[in-house]
Enzyme design. Structure first.
Site, PDB file in Angstrom:
ATOM      1  N   ASN A 150      14.652  -5.341  -5.552  1.00 38.57           N
ATOM      2  CA  ASN A 150      14.276  -5.628  -6.950  1.00 38.57           C
ATOM      3  C   ASN A 150      14.700  -4.542  -7.934  1.00 38.57           C
ATOM      4  O   ASN A 150      15.138  -4.845  -9.036  1.00 38.57           O
ATOM      5  CB  ASN A 150      12.780  -5.939  -7.055  1.00 38.57           C
ATOM      6  CG  ASN A 150      11.913  -4.842  -6.497  1.00 38.57           C
ATOM      7  OD1 ASN A 150      12.342  -4.071  -5.635  1.00 38.57           O
ATOM      8  ND2 ASN A 150      10.704  -4.753  -6.979  1.00 38.57           N
ATOM      9  N   GLU A 248       5.032   1.141   0.693  1.00 38.64           N
ATOM     10  CA  GLU A 248       4.762   0.673  -0.673  1.00 38.64           C
ATOM     11  C   GLU A 248       5.039  -0.810  -0.664  1.00 38.64           C
ATOM     12  O   GLU A 248       6.191  -1.231  -0.552  1.00 38.64           O
ATOM     13  CB  GLU A 248       5.666   1.444  -1.648  1.00 38.64           C
ATOM     14  CG  GLU A 248       5.083   1.484  -3.049  1.00 38.64           C
ATOM     15  CD  GLU A 248       5.447   0.251  -3.852  1.00 38.64           C
ATOM     16  OE1 GLU A 248       4.608  -0.686  -3.871  1.00 38.64           O
ATOM     17  OE2 GLU A 248       6.535   0.210  -4.417  1.00 38.64           O
ATOM     18  N   CYS A 282       7.173  -5.038  -8.389  1.00 42.33           N
ATOM     19  CA  CYS A 282       5.867  -5.075  -7.711  1.00 42.33           C
ATOM     20  C   CYS A 282       4.740  -4.732  -8.676  1.00 42.33           C
ATOM     21  O   CYS A 282       3.584  -5.015  -8.401  1.00 42.33           O
ATOM     22  CB  CYS A 282       5.868  -4.148  -6.508  1.00 42.33           C
ATOM     23  SG  CYS A 282       6.366  -2.466  -6.911  1.00 42.33           S
ATOM     24  N   GLU A 461       2.781   7.944  -3.051  1.00 41.03           N
ATOM     25  CA  GLU A 461       3.990   8.703  -3.338  1.00 41.03           C
ATOM     26  C   GLU A 461       3.953   9.173  -4.781  1.00 41.03           C
ATOM     27  O   GLU A 461       3.550   8.439  -5.669  1.00 41.03           O
ATOM     28  CB  GLU A 461       5.221   7.829  -3.118  1.00 41.03           C
ATOM     29  CG  GLU A 461       5.367   7.390  -1.677  1.00 41.03           C
ATOM     30  CD  GLU A 461       6.647   6.622  -1.429  1.00 41.03           C
ATOM     31  OE1 GLU A 461       7.386   6.373  -2.384  1.00 41.03           O
ATOM     32  OE2 GLU A 461       6.878   6.283  -0.277  1.00 41.03           O
TER      33      GLU A 461
END
Ligand code: TXE
Length: 482
Positions: A150, A248, A282, A461
């Site tokens: 993405n 993630e 996301c 992160e």
């Protein structure tokens, strides 16, 4: 046809199998280049190169590592136009978005970690009894970085930059759906003088290259961004080997709009947070909850603005929405629109594929879609659609909207719109999400941790935390008095 090559041991080489996968241009629906169909043999070759490079790279002074990272950042910036064009062609996203967001942020990832590694410090604790403890933070070895389609170069560089800054060597696998900018990065790394073997890029399928990286006993650390199901399968393989994992994963993020918000600012940003990159981020807010006092006005204004979004050629400056990344993904998103109808949802705008073949674009376009009338627990409101599809729902109280917001298995991000400071603090504490944006969206400070709770992932992160992730802490305790 243009062939993408693997980048192993400082060289651009063909996959050992000599076989290739078709790479599609989403706007045209045509194959325009070929991707190496690599397998465990290429991973082995990359591992050999990375292991050979590690002793020297891990001992290279931070300042030298930093300078090379900065050079990579500068070269990305110098090649902004070429990289943005490649990213847009590969992914279907508007060229303007790639120029404004993806590529500058990829460059920033390298420049940020080039600087962060210089300022990274380890802890020291003085014990009153006459002893001192300090924490050595040493690079781990060979890290695997697996990234999605993405935000191709941005997410790829978000992993690679801190891993190599910290002194690790890396085998990176970009998504097989959007490999082009990773390929161009290989060339940039060569030009920047990155020593051979420090970064190796192996292209190919997840079930081959990704799985080989995950299962390899000599790769002790994995940083992954992608779908929750893939994350689960990586964790199943990696956990019994006690690998260090950063996952993630997906999101189903709520946008919560209170009556007292700054209305115009909220409306413009909510269009962006819902539909940027065709909703394929996301962090996009796909469940929009609006307080009753402004619900009807919001519904009218929002639908009007969404209907005006121009879906078209990613290269046109006036295009707001490009193509979805692949035919399979478009079909998945369309199936969710059908599901929403089956669940009783009312389509307020969009809801169908757009045919742009008259303009020579035979690719995968969907009209931005707004749906209302769905229960917060229905599948449309629970599962990640990852496309230009949002639901809108009215609410009355903070408690009610918190129930809706926190009802999914995900917990990545959220946005709150209110001018009431106390309310924003109260809500921020109670929302199940790794990120709470108040009166904004996608504003990122790389010093802060990034990532989600619940099934949106593990291993936050961000900033120095990523450098901690990519280093092994070792406690050294020195007794200096009896
Ligand atoms: O992602 P995958 P996909 C979500 C979104 C989307 C869904 C599936 O809902 O519809 O995930 O997308 C590699 N071992 N997100 O199928 O498969 C793969 O080659 C190791 C959210 O494209 O998770 C690619 O490099 N690696 C997301 C990477 O994993 C494997 C962004 C991601 O692909 C592997 C993208 C395996 N067994 C999709 N299988 C986000 N959180 O931003 C695949 N891969």
């Amino acid at each position: 046809m243009k062939k993408i090559l693997n980048y192993i041991n400082g060289e651009l080489i063909e996959p050992k199998s000599n076989s290739y996968i078709d790479n599609f241009e989403p706007a045209k629906g045509e194959v325009y280049s070929l991707i190496p169909d690599s397998d465990e043999n290429d991973v082995e070759l990359a591992l050999q190169a990375a292991e050979e490079a590690f002793p020297t790279w891990s001992k290279t002074p931070k300042e030298e590592r930093s300078a090379i990272l900065k050079k990579i950042a500068d070269l990305i910036e110098e090649n902004l136009d070429t990289l943005a064009e490649a990213e847009s062609r590969d992914n279907g996203k508007p060229l303007a978005l790639a120029k404004k967001v993806d590529i500058p942020r990829a460059s920033h990832n390298f420049s940020f970690y080039s600087s962060a590694i210089i300022h990274f410090e380890s802890e020291s604790h003085d014990m009153e009894i006459g002893a001192i403890n300090y924490t050595l933070r040493q690079p781990i070895g060979v890290a695997a970085c697996i990234s999605p389609w993405n935000l191709p170069l941005y997410l790829f560089s978000w992993k690679i930059a801190p891993a190599i800054a910290a002194g690790n060597c890396v085998i990176a696998k970009p998504s097989e759906i959007t490999p082009m900018t990773a390929f161009l990065l290989s060339d940039i790394c060569i030009k920047a003088g990155l020593p051979k073997g420090v970064l190796n890029i192996v292209h190919g399928y997840g079930h081959k290259v990704g799985a080989a990286l995950t299962a390899h006993p000599k790769i002790p650390v994995i940083s992954f961004t992608g779908g929750t199901q893939t994350g689960e399968s990586i964790a199943k393989v990696a956990a019994p080997m006690f690998k260090k994992l950063s996952l993630e994963l997906g999101g189903k993020n709520p946008t919560i709009i209170f009556d007292d918000c700054d209305y115009d600012k909220m409306l413009n940003t909510t269009i962006r947070s819902a539909f940027a990159n065709q909703g394929q981020i996301c962090l996009c807010g796909s469940r929009i909850y609006v307080q009753k006092g402004i619900y009807d006005k919001f519904k009218k204004d929002f639908v009007e603005k969404v209907s005006q979004l121009k879906v078209g050629n990613p290269n046109d400056k006036s295009t707001d929405q490009g193509a979805l990344v692949s035919k399979a993904h478009m079909e998945k998103v369309l199936s969710y629109i059908q599901l929403a109808k089956d669940e009783g949802g009312k389509i307020l705008c969009g809801g169908e594929q757009i045919d742009l073949s008259a303009k020579g674009l035979n690719g995968w376009f969907i009209a931005p879609t707004v749906i209302e009338g769905l229960d917060h627990l229905c599948r449309t409101n629970q599962e990640e659609i990852f496309g230009p599809v949002v639901t809108i729902t009215p609410f009355e109280t903070e408690e009610e909207v918190l129930t809706y917001a926190n009802s999914t298995k995900y917990g990545l991000a959220s946005s709150l719109w209110t001018e009431n400071l106390s309310r924003s603090q109260r809500m921020a504490q109670k929302i199940h999400a790794g990120i709470v944006w108040v009166n904004c969206w996608l504003l990122r400070d790389l010093r802060t941790p990034f990532g989600g709770v619940k099934q949106s992932g593990v291993g936050r992160e961000g900033g120095f935390e990523v450098l901690r992730f990519f280093t092994e802490p070792k406690n050294v305790c020195i007794r200096f008095e009896n």
